[in-house]
Enzyme design. Structure first.
Site, PDB file in Angstrom:
ATOM      1  N   SER A 369      82.916 100.382  -9.641  1.00  0.00           N
ATOM      2  CA  SER A 369      83.560 100.419 -10.536  1.00  0.00           C
ATOM      3  C   SER A 369      83.844 102.648 -10.920  1.00  0.00           C
ATOM      4  O   SER A 369      85.098 102.781 -10.876  1.00  0.00           O
ATOM      5  CB  SER A 369      82.848 100.211 -11.753  1.00  0.00           C
ATOM      6  OG  SER A 369      83.807 100.705 -13.180  1.00  0.00           O
ATOM      7  N   TRP A 372      85.404 103.911  -7.593  1.00  0.00           N
ATOM      8  CA  TRP A 372      86.755 103.605  -7.718  1.00  0.00           C
ATOM      9  C   TRP A 372      87.724 104.647  -8.131  1.00  0.00           C
ATOM     10  O   TRP A 372      88.795 104.312  -8.234  1.00  0.00           O
ATOM     11  CB  TRP A 372      86.533 102.165  -8.521  1.00  0.00           C
ATOM     12  CG  TRP A 372      88.288 101.597  -7.937  1.00  0.00           C
ATOM     13  CD1 TRP A 372      88.947 100.570  -7.032  1.00  0.00           C
ATOM     14  CD2 TRP A 372      88.787 101.220  -8.910  1.00  0.00           C
ATOM     15  NE1 TRP A 372      90.122 100.600  -7.661  1.00  0.00           N
ATOM     16  CE2 TRP A 372      90.211 101.070  -8.722  1.00  0.00           C
ATOM     17  CE3 TRP A 372      88.481 101.653 -10.847  1.00  0.00           C
ATOM     18  CZ2 TRP A 372      91.239 100.736  -9.647  1.00  0.00           C
ATOM     19  CZ3 TRP A 372      89.992 101.440 -11.470  1.00  0.00           C
ATOM     20  CH2 TRP A 372      91.348 100.888 -11.363  1.00  0.00           C
ATOM     21  N   HIS A 373      86.781 104.751  -9.670  1.00  0.00           N
ATOM     22  CA  HIS A 373      88.032 105.558 -10.889  1.00  0.00           C
ATOM     23  C   HIS A 373      88.015 107.255 -10.424  1.00  0.00           C
ATOM     24  O   HIS A 373      88.678 107.531 -10.664  1.00  0.00           O
ATOM     25  CB  HIS A 373      87.066 105.817 -11.982  1.00  0.00           C
ATOM     26  CG  HIS A 373      87.380 104.571 -13.703  1.00  0.00           C
ATOM     27  ND1 HIS A 373      86.315 103.599 -12.839  1.00  0.00           N
ATOM     28  CD2 HIS A 373      88.696 104.691 -13.903  1.00  0.00           C
ATOM     29  CE1 HIS A 373      87.086 102.551 -13.958  1.00  0.00           C
ATOM     30  NE2 HIS A 373      87.862 103.146 -14.505  1.00  0.00           N
ATOM     31  N   GLY A 374      87.025 107.311  -9.619  1.00  0.00           N
ATOM     32  CA  GLY A 374      86.719 108.671  -9.209  1.00  0.00           C
ATOM     33  C   GLY A 374      85.429 109.225  -9.308  1.00  0.00           C
ATOM     34  O   GLY A 374      84.601 108.702  -9.173  1.00  0.00           O
TER      35      GLY A 374
END
Length: 571
Positions: A369, A372-374
């Site tokens: 997670s 995935w966001h950065g």
């Protein structure tokens, strides 16, 4: 392009960067295009695939100027397709996972190195949505190669026993209303939309044969729910356009902050949190409305009212977020499709058959997670704090909440201490209000890191906010660790052992409940459909939620702050 001056002028009027004006325009363009898309007959599937591909290419290249970004998306698509077709081992989905997430991480790092601001639109947003689709697709194909008895209900519903040809696969990847910012969904949902089998769910009191015999293929209610989302998105967009700069978290970092009183500062934090959310409310409402207009949002019929449900690809539940009395409700209602993806494609896949999930599975889900966001530090600060408040929320629900509930032996028809309101009593209402206020003030503190992103900016902002959320969290953790939990447990045991004194009351007969309005009387003039459209029945693939930390805090604190919790379900 020739339309750039138009968007530049609109940017100066609205006060938003040209890139953001263009992406909002693409969402609005999707509405009339969706009306055309839904009219493509099911016997022309290739036309529907090409329709999405052409529109997506127009959005990316001439409109947004992301020609290089389109190449990146195609690399992820074709690489995934080759791996899925050529590799038949059980590790195939994980190979796809590493390939897709590695490619996404490289572009996140590139954005970080280039120093792009949050206002700059690049390909990483679309690539995040595509990554969910591609990894889900790989697992769906993998499930199609297994025996049915080895799969759960959701895996059986989404498995693919045959790999589609490249054109349908690309149509799925570039489904035009959602490929920019979501929502994501599985290939079976897309395929059922193209073939119109998504509408085969019979209304209450009818059979599938009767549904197929009717000339009208698309159920009623699609347009009004879609346009409701359009209006809602435009309203929130207007709120963000007017107050986005005035109530930005970045103002906390300016000298003006010290000219305000403590009460003004606290009020500003709450306002900044809400205004920051309106941006996401606007984007996801607009895209969900366009998806509904294509028909892909159809999710059957409400068994109580008979109304059509259009929440199959719902990504956000605004009412649940703003009225959440626990972080469980909050995080389950935010970015819903990403939570489903993390649960179905990471968390559940790491658990061996017959085993219970533990720290390793939770940590892997959290890392997925986060990356995935950065790579910005603000995401990780927000996730860690989110995990702590979620874990504490579980503690309060288990050990504190029962004190505010009536005894288990009390009948549900007991007199209410809060007249004209339904049971439960006043103490439970007070607890709910306190829970809501704690959720909101902690959320608005944590969100500062999610918006500011830079480590120094996040720490400076939290320092100027007085660190009130970490102080509340720390105090609660010390309380539970220093014997508070033991005392509360003993109190609950004593409470359960107290024998209730029998009481007898004579009450007048209960009034007859009004008859339920027949389905055929709920016509379009009945404005109760607005409330119905905002309702959030369980998803068809509902299951354990995945919080911001995926349960990492619970796993690490097992036996101290969070006893006996081994699942990522939030309170």
């Amino acid at each position: 392009m020739f339309w750039d001056p138009v968007f530049d002028h609109a940017s100066s009027v609205i006060g938003a960067p040209p890139d953001q004006v263009k992406i909002i325009a693409s969402f609005l363009f999707s509405y009339p295009l969706a009306i055309l898309f839904v009219r493509i007959p099911p016997n022309r599937p290739n036309l529907a695939h090409l329709f999405s591909l052409v529109i997506a290419a127009i959005y990316l290249v001439p409109l947004l100027g992301l020609g290089t970004g389109l190449i990146h998306l195609l690399i992820s698509c074709f690489g995934t397709y080759v791996i899925v077709v050529s590799l038949r081992s059980a590790n195939m989905p994980w190979v796809v996972f590493v390939f897709v997430m590695g490619h996404l991480l490289l572009n996140h790092l590139r954005r970080k190195i280039m120093g792009y601001s949050a206002d700059v639109i690049d390909i990483t947003g679309s690539q995040m949505v595509l990554a969910m689709k591609l990894i889900t697709f790989a697992w769906n194909v993998h499930d199609g190669r297994l025996k049915a008895e080895d799969l759960d209900a959701s895996q059986l519903a989404t498995r693919l026993q045959h790999v589609p040809s490249p054109l349908p696969f690309l149509g799925y990847c570039f489904f035009f209303p959602s490929f920019l910012v979501g929502p994501s969904f599985d290939y079976s949902t897309y395929d059922s939309l193209i073939k119109h089998t998504i509408y085969d769910i019979p209304p209450p009191g009818t059979s599938e044969a009767q549904v197929k015999a009717t000339k009208r293929r698309v159920p009623h209610g699609r347009k009004r729910v879609a346009y409701l989302h359009l209006v809602l998105g435009l309203v929130f967009l207007g709120v963000y356009a007017v107050y986005g700069q005035r109530a930005a978290y970045s103002r906390i970092l300016t000298p003006t902050w010290y000219t305000w009183g403590w009460l003004t500062r606290f009020g500003f934090i709450q306002l900044a949190g809400f205004i920051a959310r309106t941006k996401y409310y606007a984007l996801w409402s607009l895209t969900e409305g366009a998806c509904i207009l294509t028909g892909i949002g159809f999710n059957g019929y409400d068994p109580k009212t008979g109304r059509t449900l259009w929440n199959r690809v719902r990504n956000i539940n605004i009412l649940s977020i703003e009225t959440a009395e626990s972080f469980k409700v909050l995080f389950d209602s935010w970015n819903c499709r990403t939570n489903v993806w993390l649960r179905d494609c990471v968390y559940k896949r790491l658990v061996k058959k017959g085993k219970k999930p533990g720290t390793a599975q939770s940590m892997a889900t959290f890392v997925t997670s986060a990356f995935w966001h950065g790579v910005e530090p603000g995401y990780y600060l927000a996730f860690i704090m989110g995990g702590l408040v979620t874990s504490l929320g579980r503690q309060f629900r288990r050990f504190v909440r029962p004190y505010f509930l009536p005894p288990a032996s009390s009948p549900t028809t007991a007199p209410n201490s809060l007249p004209k309101y339904p049971y439960p009593n006043l103490s439970k209402r007070v607890y709910d209000v306190l829970g809501w206020s704690m959720v909101q003030i902690n959320l608005n503190f944590i969100a500062g890191a999610f918006i500011l992103l830079g480590f120094n900016d996040c720490i400076r902002a939290w320092h100027r906010m007085g660190w009130y959320s970490p102080i509340l969290v720390g105090a609660a953790m010390i309380f539970f660790r220093a014997g508070g939990r033991r005392a509360l447990k003993q109190g609950l045991k004593s409470r359960e052992q107290v024998k209730e004194v029998p009481s007898f009351t004579v009450s007048p007969p209960s009034p007859m409940s009004p008859k339920t309005q027949p389905h055929d009387e709920l016509d379009s003039k009945d404005l109760r459909w607005i409330k119905h459209a905002f309702d959030n029945p369980p998803y068809q693939d509902d299951g354990p939620g995945v919080g911001p930390d995926a349960g990492v805090v619970d796993s690490l604190m097992q036996g101290t702050e969070t006893p006996g919790s081994q699942t990522p379900k939030t309170a």
